[in-house]
Write an enzyme that holds these catalytic residues in place. Structure first.
Site, PDB file in Angstrom:
ATOM      1  N   TYR A 197       0.876  -1.183   0.000  1.00  0.00           N
ATOM      2  CA  TYR A 197       0.000   0.000   0.000  1.00  0.00           C
ATOM      3  C   TYR A 197       0.901   1.218   0.000  1.00  0.00           C
ATOM      4  O   TYR A 197       1.814   1.310   0.823  1.00  0.00           O
ATOM      5  CB  TYR A 197      -0.869   0.026   1.259  1.00  0.00           C
ATOM      6  CG  TYR A 197      -2.030  -0.951   1.216  1.00  0.00           C
ATOM      7  CD1 TYR A 197      -3.267  -0.564   0.718  1.00  0.00           C
ATOM      8  CD2 TYR A 197      -1.891  -2.261   1.679  1.00  0.00           C
ATOM      9  CE1 TYR A 197      -4.339  -1.446   0.683  1.00  0.00           C
ATOM     10  CE2 TYR A 197      -2.957  -3.151   1.650  1.00  0.00           C
ATOM     11  CZ  TYR A 197      -4.177  -2.737   1.147  1.00  0.00           C
ATOM     12  OH  TYR A 197      -5.235  -3.616   1.105  1.00  0.00           O
ATOM     13  N   LYS A 240     -12.349  -5.324   2.124  1.00  0.00           N
ATOM     14  CA  LYS A 240     -13.423  -5.862   2.969  1.00  0.00           C
ATOM     15  C   LYS A 240     -14.719  -6.213   2.227  1.00  0.00           C
ATOM     16  O   LYS A 240     -15.556  -6.932   2.772  1.00  0.00           O
ATOM     17  CB  LYS A 240     -13.769  -4.844   4.071  1.00  0.00           C
ATOM     18  CG  LYS A 240     -12.689  -4.685   5.119  1.00  0.00           C
ATOM     19  CD  LYS A 240     -12.670  -5.861   6.078  1.00  0.00           C
ATOM     20  CE  LYS A 240     -11.414  -5.928   6.887  1.00  0.00           C
ATOM     21  NZ  LYS A 240     -10.503  -6.999   6.541  1.00  0.00           N
ATOM     22  N   TYR A 280      -7.468  -6.078   9.575  1.00  0.00           N
ATOM     23  CA  TYR A 280      -7.156  -6.487   8.205  1.00  0.00           C
ATOM     24  C   TYR A 280      -7.434  -7.982   7.995  1.00  0.00           C
ATOM     25  O   TYR A 280      -7.990  -8.377   6.966  1.00  0.00           O
ATOM     26  CB  TYR A 280      -5.698  -6.149   7.851  1.00  0.00           C
ATOM     27  CG  TYR A 280      -5.458  -6.135   6.355  1.00  0.00           C
ATOM     28  CD1 TYR A 280      -5.568  -4.952   5.626  1.00  0.00           C
ATOM     29  CD2 TYR A 280      -5.154  -7.310   5.662  1.00  0.00           C
ATOM     30  CE1 TYR A 280      -5.385  -4.939   4.255  1.00  0.00           C
ATOM     31  CE2 TYR A 280      -4.969  -7.309   4.294  1.00  0.00           C
ATOM     32  CZ  TYR A 280      -5.081  -6.124   3.595  1.00  0.00           C
ATOM     33  OH  TYR A 280      -4.903  -6.113   2.236  1.00  0.00           O
TER      34      TYR A 280
HETATM   35  C1  FAD Z   1     -14.975  -2.421  -9.693  1.00  0.00           C
HETATM   36  C2  FAD Z   1     -14.969  -3.080  -8.327  1.00  0.00           C
HETATM   37  C3  FAD Z   1     -13.748  -3.418  -7.712  1.00  0.00           C
HETATM   38  C4  FAD Z   1     -13.751  -4.015  -6.445  1.00  0.00           C
HETATM   39  N1  FAD Z   1     -12.550  -4.342  -5.841  1.00  0.00           N
HETATM   40  C5  FAD Z   1     -12.570  -4.909  -4.614  1.00  0.00           C
HETATM   41  C6  FAD Z   1     -11.376  -5.259  -3.949  1.00  0.00           C
HETATM   42  O1  FAD Z   1     -10.280  -5.032  -4.458  1.00  0.00           O
HETATM   43  N2  FAD Z   1     -11.460  -5.833  -2.714  1.00  0.00           N
HETATM   44  C7  FAD Z   1     -12.684  -6.098  -2.114  1.00  0.00           C
HETATM   45  O2  FAD Z   1     -12.736  -6.659  -1.013  1.00  0.00           O
HETATM   46  N3  FAD Z   1     -13.812  -5.784  -2.725  1.00  0.00           N
HETATM   47  C8  FAD Z   1     -13.781  -5.208  -3.945  1.00  0.00           C
HETATM   48  N4  FAD Z   1     -14.934  -4.901  -4.553  1.00  0.00           N
HETATM   49  C9  FAD Z   1     -16.135  -5.236  -3.858  1.00  0.00           C
HETATM   50  C10 FAD Z   1     -16.508  -6.715  -4.051  1.00  0.00           C
HETATM   51  O3  FAD Z   1     -16.244  -7.105  -5.355  1.00  0.00           O
HETATM   52  C11 FAD Z   1     -17.975  -6.828  -3.698  1.00  0.00           C
HETATM   53  O4  FAD Z   1     -18.093  -6.513  -2.323  1.00  0.00           O
HETATM   54  C12 FAD Z   1     -18.562  -8.206  -3.965  1.00  0.00           C
HETATM   55  O5  FAD Z   1     -18.665  -8.439  -5.333  1.00  0.00           O
HETATM   56  C13 FAD Z   1     -19.941  -8.307  -3.336  1.00  0.00           C
HETATM   57  O6  FAD Z   1     -20.582  -9.459  -3.775  1.00  0.00           O
HETATM   58  P1  FAD Z   1     -22.149  -9.502  -3.945  1.00  0.00           P
HETATM   59  O7  FAD Z   1     -22.447 -10.883  -4.386  1.00  0.00           O
HETATM   60  O8  FAD Z   1     -22.802  -8.991  -2.719  1.00  0.00           O
HETATM   61  O9  FAD Z   1     -22.487  -8.431  -5.084  1.00  0.00           O
HETATM   62  P2  FAD Z   1     -22.108  -8.464  -6.635  1.00  0.00           P
HETATM   63  O10 FAD Z   1     -20.780  -9.089  -6.836  1.00  0.00           O
HETATM   64  O11 FAD Z   1     -22.316  -7.082  -7.118  1.00  0.00           O
HETATM   65  O12 FAD Z   1     -23.183  -9.428  -7.282  1.00  0.00           O
HETATM   66  C14 FAD Z   1     -24.527  -9.033  -7.458  1.00  0.00           C
HETATM   67  C15 FAD Z   1     -25.113  -9.799  -8.610  1.00  0.00           C
HETATM   68  O13 FAD Z   1     -26.489  -9.458  -8.744  1.00  0.00           O
HETATM   69  C16 FAD Z   1     -26.790  -9.279 -10.116  1.00  0.00           C
HETATM   70  N5  FAD Z   1     -27.948  -8.377 -10.244  1.00  0.00           N
HETATM   71  C17 FAD Z   1     -27.988  -7.037 -10.119  1.00  0.00           C
HETATM   72  N6  FAD Z   1     -29.209  -6.573 -10.316  1.00  0.00           N
HETATM   73  C18 FAD Z   1     -30.003  -7.647 -10.577  1.00  0.00           C
HETATM   74  C19 FAD Z   1     -31.373  -7.795 -10.873  1.00  0.00           C
HETATM   75  N7  FAD Z   1     -32.198  -6.748 -10.943  1.00  0.00           N
HETATM   76  N8  FAD Z   1     -31.841  -9.038 -11.092  1.00  0.00           N
HETATM   77  C20 FAD Z   1     -31.013 -10.123 -11.013  1.00  0.00           C
HETATM   78  N9  FAD Z   1     -29.695 -10.025 -10.743  1.00  0.00           N
HETATM   79  C21 FAD Z   1     -29.188  -8.810 -10.528  1.00  0.00           C
HETATM   80  C22 FAD Z   1     -25.513  -8.678 -10.706  1.00  0.00           C
HETATM   81  O14 FAD Z   1     -25.425  -8.874 -12.102  1.00  0.00           O
HETATM   82  C23 FAD Z   1     -24.454  -9.453  -9.941  1.00  0.00           C
HETATM   83  O15 FAD Z   1     -24.060 -10.627 -10.614  1.00  0.00           O
HETATM   84  C24 FAD Z   1     -14.973  -4.287  -5.801  1.00  0.00           C
HETATM   85  C25 FAD Z   1     -16.186  -3.957  -6.425  1.00  0.00           C
HETATM   86  C26 FAD Z   1     -16.204  -3.334  -7.667  1.00  0.00           C
HETATM   87  C27 FAD Z   1     -17.514  -2.967  -8.304  1.00  0.00           C
END
Ligand code: FAD
Length: 388
Positions: free
Chosen positions: A200, A296, A383
């Site tokens: 970092y 996180k 962490y």
């Molecule tokens: C660009 C980016 C970089 C990141 N980098 C990091 C990192 O370095 N370290 C870290 O810890 N976290 C990171 N994060 C955060 C981490 O990726 C998320 O916290 C994690 O993906 C959360 O998982 P989730 O399943 O809750 O949500 P998501 O991964 O967002 O999954 C949600 C799913 O729901 C689907 N969906 C949405 N709307 C609808 C609908 N209306 N109907 C049906 N399906 C739908 C989406 O297509 C998606 O597949 C990052 C996030 C982003 C966006």
């Protein structure tokens, strides 16, 4: 159609919840707006806490993670060209695992396919109904046809932009938000990482992070303005911006190469409360967002799923609603601590203002972190992940 739990979203939280419920004989259907390939193509998180690893093991999908993941016993923080190390192992006895979100998603998708649990990809117009009644429903369109699922519960695992949180009446939900005036410009490249541990970087030019996905695949980020256009960042420009932020050793070891992915992510802190509304539960990014600085986001999604899966298993197995009734309170207690840590790390390492007082406070705080065992222990504890 009828199922016990309708899960909206096939990101890590929806897939992990589905797998844990299936393993306990609880029927569930996942509805995902995108195609499976699109979901797999999203490059996101990469640092996994021990508690997340344990949950993936419990779901029966941890073997590839143990074979290919990289165990990290510490992290490095570079302040204005000088590197310091904080040992998680020494401070907490724990480690973290570097294993990409795309790999976790693949393992979970493969696990789900192997047990034959249903997932509907490219589900359009997903809508939630009667969440406060005894028989909620989800409607959607797929391949031109209208469908309806009757269920006992709905798990809203559909991320920040999903439909679940938006289905809650505004009067029933409170939101808390902080939007930072900056983003992370990230590059993925098939080049060896500059260091065996994450670095970092706090630098007058702005924050940087040297991370990795494997011994041959690197992930680098630099702080950027929200107005940046990705098209104006050819790979060479990225590497030239990164180099001056690094210490001499890292600069010498840096191997540059073509990017295989490049994106800009805005930094945001957000929490929606509560996380339960009648028979709808929110989990993961649907309920909260953290800036990626503390790694996180994915880990919080996993901890929500741990609480929620336990609650639903208790409901069906033991006919007790204690877990369901306490889900929101339990999940939010951990969420807010991770929000605090992610906000703190973001404020500590980024160039947010030109105010010299703010910059001196950053340096004083970093100096304390490197010199105080108590400071380093508090950092390491957060962490590697606070206990559930
Ligand atoms: C660009 C980016 C970089 C990141 N980098 C990091 C990192 O370095 N370290 C870290 O810890 N976290 C990171 N994060 C955060 C981490 O990726 C998320 O916290 C994690 O993906 C959360 O998982 P989730 O399943 O809750 O949500 P998501 O991964 O967002 O999954 C949600 C799913 O729901 C689907 N969906 C949405 N709307 C609808 C609908 N209306 N109907 C049906 N399906 C739908 C989406 O297509 C998606 O597949 C990052 C996030 C982003 C966006």
């Amino acid at each position: 159609m009828r199922t016990q739990v309708a899960i909206i979203g096939a990101g890590p939280s929806g897939l992990l919840l589905g797998q844990l419920l299936h393993n306990h004989g609880i029927a569930n259907i996942i509805l995902e707006r995108q195609t499976g390939d699109y979901v797999l193509g999203r490059v996101r998180a990469g640092v996994i806490e021990q508690v997340t690893m344990d949950l993936l093991d419990e779901a029966g999908v941890g073997s590839r993670m143990h074979a290919d993941g990289l165990v990290h016993a510490g992290v490095q923080i570079c302040v204005d060209g000088e590197r310091h190390r904080i040992s998680f192992k020494e401070m907490t006895g724990k480690t973290v695992m570097v294993y990409g979100q795309t790999e976790i998603t693949k393992d979970l998708m493969d696990g789900r396919a192997a047990v034959g649990a249903p997932t509907v990809y490219t589900a359009q117009e997903v809508a939630l109904h009667d969440i406060f009644g005894s028989q909620p429903r989800v409607t959607y369109r797929a391949e031109g046809q209208a469908h309806e699922i009757e269920c006992d519960f709905i798990a809203g695992c559909d991320g920040f932009h999903g439909v679940s949180r938006k289905s809650v009446p505004p009067a029933a939900i409170a939101t808390h938000e902080r939007v930072y005036p900056l983003g992370w410009l990230g590059i993925l490249s098939d080049t060896p990482p500059v260091s065996e541990e994450l670095i970092y970087v706090r630098h007058p030019l702005g924050f940087a992070l040297c991370s990795m996905r494997s011994p041959t695949r690197s992930r680098y980020y630099i702080q950027c303005s929200l107005a940046e256009d990705i098209e104006s960042w050819p790979d060479d420009r990225f590497w030239e911006e990164l180099k001056p932020r690094l210490d001499d050793e890292a600069r010498e070891r840096l191997v540059t190469g073509p990017s295989i992915e490049k994106s800009i992510a805005p930094l945001r802190s957000f929490v929606a409360e509560p996380m339960r509304f009648g028979r709808l539960f929110l989990a993961g990014d649907a309920a909260h967002i953290v800036p990626p600085t503390g790694a996180k986001g994915l880990n919080l999604a996993a901890s929500d799923v741990q609480y929620l899966s336990r609650a639903l298993i208790e409901h069906y197995r033991e006919k007790s609603d204690a877990g369901i009734d306490h889900y929101s309170e339990r999940a939010l207690a951990r969420v807010w601590k991770a929000e605090r840590f992610s906000w703190w790390m973001t404020m500590l390492l980024h160039k947010i203002t030109d105010n010299s007082f703010d910059q001196k406070i950053q340096l004083a705080e970093l100096d304390y972190l490197f010199r105080s065992k108590a400071g380093a222990t508090a950092f390491a504890e957060n962490y590697v992940g606070l206990p559930y």
